[in-house]
Each structure stands twice: as C-alpha cells, then as structure tokens.
Design a protein around this motif. Structure first.
Motif, mmCIF file in Angstrom:
data_model
loop_
_atom_site.group_PDB
_atom_site.id
_atom_site.type_symbol
_atom_site.label_atom_id
_atom_site.label_comp_id
_atom_site.label_asym_id
_atom_site.label_seq_id
_atom_site.Cartn_x
_atom_site.Cartn_y
_atom_site.Cartn_z
ATOM 1 N N ALA A 1 0.668 -1.362 0.012
ATOM 2 C CA ALA A 1 0.134 -0.171 0.091
ATOM 3 C C ALA A 1 0.956 1.328 0.023
ATOM 4 O O ALA A 1 0.439 2.160 -0.297
ATOM 5 C CB ALA A 1 -1.016 0.014 1.216
ATOM 6 N N GLY A 2 2.138 1.197 0.524
ATOM 7 C CA GLY A 2 2.821 2.317 0.392
ATOM 8 C C GLY A 2 4.543 1.856 0.682
ATOM 9 O O GLY A 2 4.615 0.682 1.223
ATOM 10 N N ALA A 3 5.382 2.828 0.263
ATOM 11 C CA ALA A 3 6.749 2.252 0.337
ATOM 12 C C ALA A 3 7.250 3.376 1.468
ATOM 13 O O ALA A 3 7.176 4.513 1.320
ATOM 14 C CB ALA A 3 7.456 2.451 -0.712
ATOM 15 N N VAL A 4 8.112 2.680 2.356
ATOM 16 C CA VAL A 4 8.818 3.829 3.349
ATOM 17 C C VAL A 4 10.193 3.454 3.301
ATOM 18 O O VAL A 4 10.694 2.262 3.307
ATOM 19 C CB VAL A 4 8.414 3.435 4.780
ATOM 20 C CG1 VAL A 4 8.879 4.195 5.725
ATOM 21 C CG2 VAL A 4 7.111 3.783 4.747
ATOM 22 N N SER A 5 11.197 4.515 3.153
ATOM 23 C CA SER A 5 12.646 4.359 3.194
ATOM 24 C C SER A 5 13.354 5.413 3.956
ATOM 25 O O SER A 5 13.075 6.564 3.754
ATOM 26 C CB SER A 5 12.959 4.298 1.650
ATOM 27 O OG SER A 5 14.530 4.185 1.609
ATOM 28 N N ALA A 6 14.332 5.001 4.454
ATOM 29 C CA ALA A 6 15.544 5.762 5.313
ATOM 30 C C ALA A 6 16.374 6.320 4.366
ATOM 31 O O ALA A 6 17.474 6.886 4.881
ATOM 32 C CB ALA A 6 15.810 5.450 6.747
ATOM 33 N N GLY A 7 16.360 5.778 2.992
ATOM 34 C CA GLY A 7 17.593 6.089 2.116
ATOM 35 C C GLY A 7 17.843 7.351 1.340
ATOM 36 O O GLY A 7 17.213 8.328 1.818
ATOM 37 N N ASN A 8 18.698 7.404 0.443
ATOM 38 C CA ASN A 8 18.778 8.556 -0.513
ATOM 39 C C ASN A 8 17.543 9.323 -0.948
ATOM 40 O O ASN A 8 16.998 8.763 -1.546
ATOM 41 C CB ASN A 8 19.541 7.900 -1.699
ATOM 42 C CG ASN A 8 20.234 9.059 -2.566
ATOM 43 O OD1 ASN A 8 19.476 10.047 -2.898
ATOM 44 N ND2 ASN A 8 21.504 8.648 -3.171
ATOM 45 N N THR A 9 17.351 10.548 -0.437
ATOM 46 C CA THR A 9 16.377 11.097 -0.769
ATOM 47 C C THR A 9 16.033 11.594 -2.374
ATOM 48 O O THR A 9 14.812 11.225 -2.756
ATOM 49 C CB THR A 9 16.313 12.529 -0.321
ATOM 50 O OG1 THR A 9 16.558 12.316 1.235
ATOM 51 C CG2 THR A 9 14.893 13.444 -0.373
ATOM 52 N N GLY A 10 17.090 11.790 -2.768
ATOM 53 C CA GLY A 10 16.881 12.428 -4.395
ATOM 54 C C GLY A 10 16.655 10.938 -5.161
ATOM 55 O O GLY A 10 15.806 11.020 -5.987
ATOM 56 N N ALA A 11 17.195 9.804 -4.889
ATOM 57 C CA ALA A 11 17.064 8.765 -5.541
ATOM 58 C C ALA A 11 15.566 8.188 -5.231
ATOM 59 O O ALA A 11 14.873 7.736 -6.071
ATOM 60 C CB ALA A 11 18.046 7.767 -5.101
ATOM 61 N N LEU A 12 15.094 8.195 -3.985
ATOM 62 C CA LEU A 12 13.963 7.935 -3.704
ATOM 63 C C LEU A 12 12.802 8.776 -4.546
ATOM 64 O O LEU A 12 11.780 7.956 -4.941
ATOM 65 C CB LEU A 12 13.532 7.934 -2.003
ATOM 66 C CG LEU A 12 12.234 7.564 -1.732
ATOM 67 C CD1 LEU A 12 12.055 5.921 -1.811
ATOM 68 C CD2 LEU A 12 11.830 7.595 -0.293
ATOM 69 N N MET A 13 12.881 9.856 -4.547
ATOM 70 C CA MET A 13 12.045 10.681 -5.269
ATOM 71 C C MET A 13 12.008 10.595 -6.820
ATOM 72 O O MET A 13 11.000 10.232 -7.394
ATOM 73 C CB MET A 13 12.346 12.480 -4.946
ATOM 74 C CG MET A 13 11.618 13.349 -5.604
ATOM 75 S SD MET A 13 9.980 13.603 -4.586
ATOM 76 C CE MET A 13 8.968 14.594 -5.724
#
Lengths: 338, 338
Positions: free
Chosen positions: B89-101
């Motif tokens: 239903a959703g993804a949550v990550s504490a990783g690289n912000t630019g890559a996640l976006m």
C-alpha cells in the motif's frame, strides 16, 4: 516618532546608548513638546542633544511612494536628510520599514558599483554571532546582487563581529555544487572565481544559520525574510513549550524557582533587544531600522549599531571594497546572469 | 537498507508500528541474512512479514540518475515497484532522498492534473500541528505549482491532522496583497478566485509556521527547505542555551533535577522522531522518506504516515480534488503565469 512607543523609547534608547558611548550626541526629529520633557528628565542626555521640531510624521501604514511624495517634512525624512547633509553620522528609526528604505535610497543614494541595497542584521548562534542579508529589501535577486551582498555583508561583519576576514556562506537547499537554482549556482561560481575580502565557504543550509557555520549568510530578500521570521517563531514556540513544561507539576515549579537565575541568563542570551537593528547596506550613508515594538534597551542596540558603523567608516570601506574587488561586475558575469 | 542504521531501525520501526496498527503487514526488501534474524526476534512481527531478498542497494551518495539507471534490482526500487504492482500500500525508506524521489516519480507516475510532486511534512506549532510543502522537491515553482501544492497539502492535512476543511496560507515576506514576488501574488489570486476544498487565508510570514496560523503552509521547495532547516537549527540552538543555563550554578543544577520530568515532557514535545516522514504528494502511490539518522521510534512514525495515507485513500482523494476543482488549470491562469 516611529514605532509603537515613540518618542518615549527613542529618548530612553539614546539615554542608555550614552552610557556605552559617552561621546555620542543626538539630534531628535519630531514633536518638540513631547520630546523635550523626556530629554530634560535624562541627566546623561544633558548638553548632548538637539531637538528639531516637525509636526509631520510617516504613518505605519503609509506606502513608501506616499511617504516619499508627501513626507518631505516628516521626522523620518528630516533625520535622513541630516545624514545626507553631514549633520548626523547616521539615522535610526523604529518607524515604517518600507518608507525608511525608500527615503534612505532616494536621499542617501546607492554606492557606486552596487545595484541594490540590502537589509542586514546579526543574531546569536551556536558559535557566537552571525550576520545575514538580505532580510527583505529585494524579493527577487540575480547572481550579481548576491555577490554584492556577500561583499557588503563581509564589511558589516568586520564591524559588528570584529573578524578580519569573515567567512561567507550562500544559503541553499544542499551543500553539493549541483543543488539549488541557477541564481545561487552562478553566484557561487562568481564568488569562487573572484578575489574578494572574504572567505567564501560555498553553500550552506537553513540549519547552518543558527549553527553559526559562517560569519555571513547571503541570500535573497524573500528567503532571508522567511528564514529570519521562521527562526523568531521557532524560538517563541520553544519558550512556550518550556514555560508549559515548568508549570506541569509542583516539583517542576519548584525546579523553576531554583533555576530562575539560569533561566534569566537564557532569556538574556536570546533577548531580541540585544540584536535589534536592521541595517541598510549599500547606501552612501548610515540608516538603521529598529523593530517597531522594541523598548529603550532595544532602541539603544540599534543606535549602537549606527555609531559602530560610523566609527568604523563602514560606508567608506564598502566603497573601497567595491573599487578593489570589482571584477565580478565584468561583462562575462553580466552575460551569464541574463 | 537505507539510512544510518538499516536494516535494524527499519525492522524495529515495523515492530513498534505493529503495536499501533495490529493489522499492518510488512514486506522487507534487502539482505535476507541480516533482516531475518531481526524479524525472528520480534514477537509482534511473527506471521506479518515477508522478506524479499536482494543484494543491491542505492548508496547514500548515488546521484538520482545513477540510481535510476543502475538500481533496478535495489531494495529501494523493489519496494517502490511493489507499490506500483499493488503488492504494497506504500513504500517507506530511510535512504537517499533524491533517488527515492526520482524512482517514485518514474515508477508511480504523477497524478493527472499535477505538474510536479512535492514533499510535505508535519510538525508541532503553538496551536497543535501544521503541514508544510514543498520541502525541497522543486527549487523553482510557478504559480500553478503553488496552487497544486495547496490542494495536495490540504488533502494531506485532512488525513494527518484530521481537519475537514484545512486552512491554507501562502508563505510570503508580508501579509499585504502588494508584498512578495509575482509568483506568490498570482498564486494568491488563483487561490482566492477558485473553489477549492480548503480555506485560503492569504499570505502568511515565517513566524506563522511555528505559530500554527494555518493548517497548511504552501511555498516553493527552495524557501520551504530553508525554512524547515532554519526551524530545526533554531530549536537545536535553544536546547544548547537551555542546557548551558542549567549547568550555570549548583542551584540551577538542582533546579534541573527537580524539573527533570518536565524537561523530558518538553523534549518529548519537540522530539523530531514524532514528526519523522517526508511524504511525496502528487504521485499515483504512496512513498514516504524517513530521516536517515532516525531510530526505530522515528521510523515507526514514517510507517504510520504511510498506513494512515493508505487507509484514507489519500491518492484517490487528491485525484478527485483535482477532477472537481480543476478550474485553476484553465487557460487564463496559464496565460497569466507565462
């Protein structure tokens, strides 16, 4: 006559400032009938003041253009005229910011080499104090404006912070070269390439402002104004939470009583009155805006800024800096901006 | 696998989140050999998790373009793919912000009617909690972008703050209509003229952020990012001053001991872990960025945001809002912007 409690806090501010600057002399512009009794009551101001009467004032809600047209005999205008005529070393007002800026620009004129004056201020940080500009004079800025702010801010930091070669950071959304918009990227490139009387440290972020990472923080007037007010609002929020926490239980209230002295040290440390004064940089003369809601202690801080800037010949030093380090104003920079 | 202490804090976060959301189920993407023992140790996670092994990760310093090209089998990408495929239903990550976006945009796609997704977050204020966007996804924005942020921010505020018709303020350097640059002036006009599922309150200033004047604060990604980090830096500065004040004398240290409980309430109140989670709004799917340096408690907050947004069908609601209130996207607005 400007601000919430004029002329009382203005005369009180002069009185307090005379303690720190015993040689200071004051010209008061405004309603003589109201100013004179206040001055008479101050022993420190005896023989050090002159009152120039005028009935006219700039109102808090006057538009800058209105004030310029209709306020030629206003107390604000006469104070700035006195600076232009050499009768005063600087003008300090707690009145209408836009009007003060517009009048200062028209009367004092912008220094050669500077496209737009900026508003600067200083504040407490983790590592002492820092200076930030522009705080709202220019809502849109190009790269050359930002470079000019860097030079003016560094000169102001030498005066107010007493550092010889101030460090300068350019406010951005990240520290890497690739971050930000074209304006800050070009400004960073110009600041890196040019020999300036400052140590350019590259991009800094919002948390570096209170962190005190650099002596000078350079940004456009939109971002600078928002950042300054965000910091003020956050400090106020923290105080509210702190007060509520102390009221939580009988134990915490007792703790507050014991720590009361320490808490007043904290309040003193973040007291906005000790950092009162927005300085208009880039003009051929000194003009300082005091917060409208301040008291005598705060107004004295703004007076002190004007006196320090005059004693340091800040205007002359900025002019020299721009003569010696004018290379960022060369054609290639201009072309790159447009 | 992203952030400073993955996968430990990620599994710990899921464990904590299960307490608040007993029906939640988790898909972990990453190094099974490291994740499995952590999951096994948690009683709450038994029977509620599935581990999808991959050796690849997105590094903290990977550029978004690099991550997009080379990270197709990375834990981050597989988590976002799972959202696109309906497996999560959703993804949550504490990783690289630019890559996640970048990955979230490419994989989940932007919702119809939205030109650019934005990053939103919520934080404590004098009057409860507020939401701000954009926090850094778009360093340059036009008036239409800001209007779209207002609609998305209001939808997010309905979910996260639980208010039916959120109040929205546009961040500016003053409250009067004449203040600011052309972009905010036009955005204000569009927001005033259009029927939107929100209460537009006009311009607000930096101190209104912590003041809680409006439920939603709309601004461009440059100003928003600087404001957010300025607030963080100021809060940290205030804590430093408070700590120093308490250490000042034996009396103040005793006061601290008595007020310790109250101080921990204060810390709790401003604890960034309770406000952890930057939400990407405007995408056809839920993607939440956790702070890289957070712990299990902070990661659980970010997970909670994702769950609340999914339960509220936030994506569907934003789509509906844009269908029903698409009038600001009409030709006259477009023309006025260009």
């Amino acid at each position: 006559m400007g601000g919430d409690n004029a002329p009382r806090i203005v005369v009180r501010g002069a009185d307090i400032a005379r303690e720190r600057y015993p040689d200071a002399r004051f010209l008061f512009f405004g309603d003589k009938a109201r100013i004179e009794p206040l001055v008479t009551r101050s022993r420190r101001l005896q023989g050090a003041t002159d009152i120039r009467h005028t009935d006219e004032i700039v109102a808090a809600d006057d538009k800058p253009s209105q004030a310029l047209r209709r306020g030629r005999r206003s107390s604000m205008r006469l104070a700035i005229d006195a600076v232009a005529e050499g009768a005063a070393a600087g003008a300090v007002s707690a009145g209408n910011t836009g009007a003060l800026m517009a009048m200062s620009k028209v009367v004092l004129k912008t220094l050669p080499g500077i496209d737009r004056p900026a508003i600067a201020s200083f504040f407490p940080t983790q590592r002492g104090e820092s200076v930030m500009l522009d705080l709202g004079a220019n809502v849109e800025c190009d790269a050359n404006n930002l470079v000019q702010f860097a030079v003016m801010g560094a000169a102001f930091a030498r005066t107010v912070l007493g550092v010889q070669t101030p460090t300068v950071g350019l406010l951005n959304v990240g520290e890497e070269d690739l971050k930000g918009n074209d304006t800050v990227k070009l400004a960073a490139q110009l600041l890196r390439d040019t020999t300036l009387p400052l140590a350019f440290e590259g991009f800094i972020e919002g948390d570096d402002i209170a962190g005190g990472t650099t002596d000078v923080i350079v940004t456009d007037g939109f971002t600078g104004n928002v950042a300054l007010k965000t910091a003020e609002g956050t400090a106020k929020l923290y105080s509210t939470f702190l007060r509520r926490a102390f009221q939580k239980s009988p134990m915490s209230r007792l703790g507050y009583l014991l720590a009361k002295g320490a808490m007043s040290t904290l309040r003193e440390r973040v007291d906005p009155r000790h950092y009162n004064g927005g300085v208009f940089l880039g003009l051929n003369g000194i003009s300082v805006k005091s917060h409208g809601g301040t008291d005598g202690i705060g107004f004295a801080t703004a007076i002190g800024l004007a006196i320090d800037m005059a004693a340091d010949n800040l205007t002359g030093r900025i002019t020299q800096d721009f003569k010696r380090f004018g290379s960022f104003d060369e054609p290639q920079a201009q072309a790159a901006v447009s």
